[in-house]
Design a protein around this motif. Structure first.
Motif, PDB file in Angstrom:
ATOM      1  N   PRO A 294       0.799  -1.223   0.000  1.00  0.00           N
ATOM      2  CA  PRO A 294       0.000   0.000   0.000  1.00  0.00           C
ATOM      3  C   PRO A 294       0.831   1.273   0.000  1.00  0.00           C
ATOM      4  O   PRO A 294       0.331   2.347  -0.331  1.00  0.00           O
ATOM      5  CB  PRO A 294      -0.818  -0.119   1.286  1.00  0.00           C
ATOM      6  CG  PRO A 294       0.015  -0.957   2.192  1.00  0.00           C
ATOM      7  CD  PRO A 294       0.715  -1.939   1.292  1.00  0.00           C
ATOM      8  N   ALA A 295       2.097   1.171   0.375  1.00  0.00           N
ATOM      9  CA  ALA A 295       3.002   2.325   0.347  1.00  0.00           C
ATOM     10  C   ALA A 295       4.351   1.863  -0.187  1.00  0.00           C
ATOM     11  O   ALA A 295       4.767   0.722   0.065  1.00  0.00           O
ATOM     12  CB  ALA A 295       3.158   2.937   1.741  1.00  0.00           C
ATOM     13  N   ILE A 296       5.004   2.732  -0.919  1.00  0.00           N
ATOM     14  CA  ILE A 296       6.312   2.398  -1.478  1.00  0.00           C
ATOM     15  C   ILE A 296       7.258   3.574  -1.259  1.00  0.00           C
ATOM     16  O   ILE A 296       6.935   4.719  -1.624  1.00  0.00           O
ATOM     17  CB  ILE A 296       6.238   2.088  -2.983  1.00  0.00           C
ATOM     18  CG1 ILE A 296       5.228   0.973  -3.269  1.00  0.00           C
ATOM     19  CG2 ILE A 296       7.619   1.694  -3.512  1.00  0.00           C
ATOM     20  CD1 ILE A 296       4.959   0.763  -4.750  1.00  0.00           C
ATOM     21  N   ALA A 297       8.406   3.293  -0.667  1.00  0.00           N
ATOM     22  CA  ALA A 297       9.443   4.308  -0.486  1.00  0.00           C
ATOM     23  C   ALA A 297      10.497   4.100  -1.574  1.00  0.00           C
ATOM     24  O   ALA A 297      11.157   3.051  -1.615  1.00  0.00           O
ATOM     25  CB  ALA A 297      10.079   4.202   0.893  1.00  0.00           C
ATOM     26  N   TYR A 298      10.639   5.081  -2.453  1.00  0.00           N
ATOM     27  CA  TYR A 298      11.651   5.016  -3.503  1.00  0.00           C
ATOM     28  C   TYR A 298      12.894   5.764  -3.033  1.00  0.00           C
ATOM     29  O   TYR A 298      12.807   6.934  -2.636  1.00  0.00           O
ATOM     30  CB  TYR A 298      11.120   5.615  -4.802  1.00  0.00           C
ATOM     31  CG  TYR A 298      10.073   4.751  -5.456  1.00  0.00           C
ATOM     32  CD1 TYR A 298      10.431   3.607  -6.167  1.00  0.00           C
ATOM     33  CD2 TYR A 298       8.716   5.073  -5.347  1.00  0.00           C
ATOM     34  CE1 TYR A 298       9.467   2.805  -6.752  1.00  0.00           C
ATOM     35  CE2 TYR A 298       7.748   4.264  -5.935  1.00  0.00           C
ATOM     36  CZ  TYR A 298       8.139   3.135  -6.631  1.00  0.00           C
ATOM     37  OH  TYR A 298       7.183   2.332  -7.207  1.00  0.00           O
ATOM     38  N   LEU A 299      14.039   5.097  -3.076  1.00  0.00           N
ATOM     39  CA  LEU A 299      15.292   5.663  -2.595  1.00  0.00           C
ATOM     40  C   LEU A 299      16.170   6.064  -3.773  1.00  0.00           C
ATOM     41  O   LEU A 299      16.356   5.289  -4.719  1.00  0.00           O
ATOM     42  CB  LEU A 299      16.046   4.654  -1.730  1.00  0.00           C
ATOM     43  CG  LEU A 299      15.261   3.942  -0.618  1.00  0.00           C
ATOM     44  CD1 LEU A 299      16.210   3.106   0.235  1.00  0.00           C
ATOM     45  CD2 LEU A 299      14.498   4.932   0.243  1.00  0.00           C
ATOM     46  N   THR A 300      16.705   7.264  -3.719  1.00  0.00           N
ATOM     47  CA  THR A 300      17.594   7.735  -4.778  1.00  0.00           C
ATOM     48  C   THR A 300      18.874   8.301  -4.180  1.00  0.00           C
ATOM     49  O   THR A 300      18.933   8.684  -3.005  1.00  0.00           O
ATOM     50  CB  THR A 300      16.936   8.834  -5.637  1.00  0.00           C
ATOM     51  OG1 THR A 300      16.934  10.082  -4.918  1.00  0.00           O
ATOM     52  CG2 THR A 300      15.516   8.464  -6.035  1.00  0.00           C
ATOM     53  N   ILE A 301      19.897   8.337  -5.027  1.00  0.00           N
ATOM     54  CA  ILE A 301      21.117   9.091  -4.736  1.00  0.00           C
ATOM     55  C   ILE A 301      21.476   9.845  -6.014  1.00  0.00           C
ATOM     56  O   ILE A 301      21.049   9.475  -7.102  1.00  0.00           O
ATOM     57  CB  ILE A 301      22.297   8.200  -4.293  1.00  0.00           C
ATOM     58  CG1 ILE A 301      22.580   7.099  -5.331  1.00  0.00           C
ATOM     59  CG2 ILE A 301      22.057   7.609  -2.925  1.00  0.00           C
ATOM     60  CD1 ILE A 301      23.819   6.266  -5.010  1.00  0.00           C
ATOM     61  N   PRO A 302      22.258  10.926  -5.906  1.00  0.00           N
ATOM     62  CA  PRO A 302      22.635  11.666  -7.109  1.00  0.00           C
ATOM     63  C   PRO A 302      23.386  10.774  -8.095  1.00  0.00           C
ATOM     64  O   PRO A 302      24.132   9.877  -7.694  1.00  0.00           O
ATOM     65  CB  PRO A 302      23.544  12.780  -6.574  1.00  0.00           C
ATOM     66  CG  PRO A 302      23.133  12.953  -5.149  1.00  0.00           C
ATOM     67  CD  PRO A 302      22.771  11.569  -4.680  1.00  0.00           C
ATOM     68  N   LYS A 303      23.190  11.014  -9.371  1.00  0.00           N
ATOM     69  CA  LYS A 303      23.945  10.255 -10.373  1.00  0.00           C
ATOM     70  C   LYS A 303      25.441  10.521 -10.240  1.00  0.00           C
ATOM     71  O   LYS A 303      26.250   9.649 -10.562  1.00  0.00           O
ATOM     72  CB  LYS A 303      23.442  10.607 -11.779  1.00  0.00           C
ATOM     73  CG  LYS A 303      22.063  10.022 -12.068  1.00  0.00           C
ATOM     74  CD  LYS A 303      21.606  10.294 -13.487  1.00  0.00           C
ATOM     75  CE  LYS A 303      20.273   9.607 -13.762  1.00  0.00           C
ATOM     76  NZ  LYS A 303      19.760   9.896 -15.127  1.00  0.00           N
TER      77      LYS A 303
END
Length: 220
Positions: free
Chosen positions: A126-135
């Motif tokens: 029901p919830a999704i945490a998308y994790l990013t870092i700078p390219k």
């Protein structure tokens, strides 16, 4: 200390979430705030989190299912390897996992494993945490993001929230970027499904782990 140990031991990947039970925004904000306490190289703290809930999460689910059913080729931001290209040690671990998981994944309620019903539906999270870092990141930032992700998963478990970090969640990054408005200068590294595990047999599966002396070397 006992509570922390119990949390570590009890957390495992949840493969089937209850669609009717969504964690509160306040609880998820607290979980992500706690994850921000993870160690980081020179305190660079390169991580960002894009949290999909409610109608936005439903839109991501629908788009992903349509792409998967159409047989759209995956295009993750991070390159994937064929298993034969991995070092023999992790390759052996993956083989053990594949063998151990068959009892749980080949069950009538999941229809035929070849349909990948759970993956195509993003585990019904029901919830999704998308994790990013700078390219523009080096491997130290990748290490930092791993520490952040693990801290997030443990903080979630401490609050009774189950989690599922999975490649499936980021295999169509263009779709996620559009819906979540993620800048092009960010690498969409990982998605973590969050919610409450459904009372289904598949959620009893816990991947086999190596014995301590298989991976620990001590020089006294």
């Amino acid at each position: 200390m006992t509570d922390a140990i119990d949390t570590i031991k009890s957390r495992h990947s949840t493969r089937y979430f209850d669609q009717g039970k969504e964690p509160s925004r306040a609880d998820l904000e607290e979980v992500i705030r706690l994850a921000g306490l993870a160690p980081s190289w020179v305190d660079s703290q390169p991580w960002r989190v894009y949290l999909a809930m409610g109608e936005t999460a439903k839109k991501i689910h629908a788009r992903h299912l349509a792409l998967a059913e159409a047989g759209t080729a995956s295009s993750p931001d991070w390159e994937t390897w064929h298993r034969e290209d991995w070092d023999p040690y992790p390759r052996e671990n993956m083989a053990r996992h594949n063998q151990a998981s068959q009892e749980y994944l080949n069950t009538p309620e999941l229809l035929d494993l070849r349909t990948n019903i759970l993956q195509k539906n993003l585990y019904y999270a029901p919830a999704i945490a998308y994790l990013t870092i700078p390219k523009r990141s080096n491997l130290w930032s990748v290490y930092d993001l791993g520490a952040f992700a693990q801290t997030l998963a443990l903080a979630a478990k401490a609050k009774g929230i189950d989690s599922m970090p999975a490649y499936e969640l980021v295999k169509y990054p263009a779709s996620v970027r559009e819906i979540m408005v993620i800048p092009e200068d960010q690498t969409l590294a990982m998605g973590i499904g969050l919610g409450y595990g459904k009372d289904e047999y598949v959620n009893g599966y816990q991947a086999p782990r190596r014995d301590l002396l298989d991976f620990l070397t001590i020089k006294d």
